[in-house]
Write a protein that holds these residues in place. Structure first.
Motif, PDB file in Angstrom:
ATOM      1  N   ALA A  38      60.504  74.955  32.344  1.00  0.00           N
ATOM      2  CA  ALA A  38      61.224  73.977  31.560  1.00  0.00           C
ATOM      3  C   ALA A  38      62.351  73.061  32.882  1.00  0.00           C
ATOM      4  N   PRO A  39      62.679  71.974  32.344  1.00  0.00           N
ATOM      5  CA  PRO A  39      63.556  71.183  33.392  1.00  0.00           C
ATOM      6  C   PRO A  39      64.832  71.771  33.751  1.00  0.00           C
ATOM      7  N   GLN A 120      59.123  68.665  28.452  1.00  0.00           N
ATOM      8  CA  GLN A 120      58.148  69.520  28.762  1.00  0.00           C
ATOM      9  C   GLN A 120      56.924  69.750  27.966  1.00  0.00           C
ATOM     10  N   VAL A 121      57.324  69.593  26.688  1.00  0.00           N
ATOM     11  CA  VAL A 121      56.073  69.528  25.768  1.00  0.00           C
ATOM     12  C   VAL A 121      55.127  68.402  26.068  1.00  0.00           C
ATOM     13  N   PHE A 122      55.860  66.963  26.322  1.00  0.00           N
ATOM     14  CA  PHE A 122      55.155  66.044  26.620  1.00  0.00           C
ATOM     15  C   PHE A 122      54.400  66.176  27.709  1.00  0.00           C
ATOM     16  N   GLN A 164      60.777  67.664  39.874  1.00  0.00           N
ATOM     17  CA  GLN A 164      60.690  69.229  39.951  1.00  0.00           C
ATOM     18  C   GLN A 164      59.168  69.523  39.863  1.00  0.00           C
ATOM     19  N   LEU A 165      58.283  68.962  39.051  1.00  0.00           N
ATOM     20  CA  LEU A 165      56.834  69.115  38.779  1.00  0.00           C
ATOM     21  C   LEU A 165      56.051  68.955  40.001  1.00  0.00           C
ATOM     22  N   THR A 166      56.640  67.842  40.623  1.00  0.00           N
ATOM     23  CA  THR A 166      55.894  67.460  41.811  1.00  0.00           C
ATOM     24  C   THR A 166      56.139  68.507  42.841  1.00  0.00           C
ATOM     25  N   ALA A 167      57.492  68.987  43.181  1.00  0.00           N
ATOM     26  CA  ALA A 167      57.652  69.883  44.245  1.00  0.00           C
ATOM     27  C   ALA A 167      56.966  71.043  43.862  1.00  0.00           C
ATOM     28  N   ALA A 168      57.141  71.545  42.636  1.00  0.00           N
ATOM     29  CA  ALA A 168      56.150  72.756  42.306  1.00  0.00           C
ATOM     30  C   ALA A 168      54.667  72.799  42.304  1.00  0.00           C
ATOM     31  N   ASN A 172      47.163  68.833  40.339  1.00  0.00           N
ATOM     32  CA  ASN A 172      46.243  68.724  41.637  1.00  0.00           C
ATOM     33  C   ASN A 172      46.337  67.124  42.341  1.00  0.00           C
ATOM     34  N   ALA A 173      47.071  66.301  41.593  1.00  0.00           N
ATOM     35  CA  ALA A 173      46.992  65.070  41.909  1.00  0.00           C
ATOM     36  C   ALA A 173      48.507  64.392  41.675  1.00  0.00           C
ATOM     37  N   PRO A 174      48.981  63.441  42.118  1.00  0.00           N
ATOM     38  CA  PRO A 174      50.354  62.949  41.958  1.00  0.00           C
ATOM     39  C   PRO A 174      50.497  62.300  40.419  1.00  0.00           C
ATOM     40  N   ILE A 175      51.697  62.712  40.133  1.00  0.00           N
ATOM     41  CA  ILE A 175      51.999  62.295  38.688  1.00  0.00           C
ATOM     42  C   ILE A 175      52.194  60.743  38.741  1.00  0.00           C
ATOM     43  N   VAL A 176      51.595  60.177  37.787  1.00  0.00           N
ATOM     44  CA  VAL A 176      51.801  58.484  37.935  1.00  0.00           C
ATOM     45  C   VAL A 176      52.453  58.150  36.723  1.00  0.00           C
TER      46      VAL A 176
END
Length: 236
Positions: A38-39, A120-122, A164-168, A172-176
């Motif tokens: 969760a955020p 989070q769902v998205f 947060q998701l990037t740090a965690a 396996n690839a960057p969020i775009v």
């Protein structure tokens, strides 16, 4: 740019193609879907009126279907964001050069579901945020993933959650996925509204969108609701 729009609207013509795609990797795709954390930053549940979230992530049929099954969501409308009003038609947007992304407007009760929970769902079940200008079989800028924020609070929650998701290393690839200001939302044509519920046997729906709803039910049982009793969108 690959255009699958005709296949989406004419399921009999698409049956052989999608059956072949389904034979390739649906199990692998399903295994990759997990519930993300969760955020850490979210909105307070103090509002006394419905709030709005506008999100884009591939074909709006599937995104609409996911949020129609979330408790606290009052109405979901398929449409277009990112371009001008006079180009907000299915045929124009399909060219990929109008600036629009197929989007959904999610009207929700913030005392029942938060903006952060919707994100989070998205990111967990509605899309693959590492795919640039595409989702699944659909390719083009109109299928890019975007969080269209309506105010500074939504922008901060979205930016912080992606960080947060990037740090965690959640992917396996960057969020775009882009985070952009919402300038306008234009409802799509009437035949696109509630498409998942009205055409459950469409091969595109069966292969691409039904798994998203199933993942929502499995990963978020506490907020999954079926059937939802939503306010229906009346368009002409």
């Amino acid at each position: 740019m690959i255009r699958y729009r005709a296949f989406r609207l004419f399921p009999l013509a698409a049956a052989v193609l999608l059956a072949g795609l389904a034979a390739c990797q649906p199990v692998a795709f399903a295994n990759e879907v997990t519930r993300l954390p969760a955020p850490s930053v979210d909105a307070a549940a103090s509002a006394t009126h419905n709030e709005v979230a506008v999100l884009a992530g591939g074909c709006f049929w599937g995104i609409e279907a996911v949020f129609e099954h979330v408790k606290g969501v009052r109405r979901v409308t398929a449409g277009y964001s990112g371009g001008a009003a006079n180009t907000a038609t299915y045929d124009d947007v399909g060219n990929g050069d109008t600036g629009h992304a197929e989007s959904v407007k999610v009207e929700y009760d913030p005392t029942q579901v938060s903006y952060g929970k919707l994100l989070q769902v998205f990111f967990s079940v509605a899309l693959n945020p590492t795919e640039l200008n595409r989702q699944g079989p659909d390719s083009g800028t109109q299928y890019r993933s975007v969080v269209f924020y309506g105010n500074a609070e939504q922008k901060k929650i979205a930016d912080d959650y992606i960080a947060q998701l990037t740090a965690a290393k959640a992917f396996n690839a960057p969020i775009v996925t882009q985070v952009l200001p919402l300038k306008a939302f234009y409802p799509a044509e009437a035949y696109h509204q509630n498409y998942y519920d009205l055409h459950p046997n469409n091969p595109y729906i069966v292969f691409n969108d039904a798994p998203k709803v199933a993942h929502l039910q499995k990963l978020f049982p506490e907020i999954y609701q079926a059937p939802q009793h939503l306010v229906q969108v009346q368009l002409h």
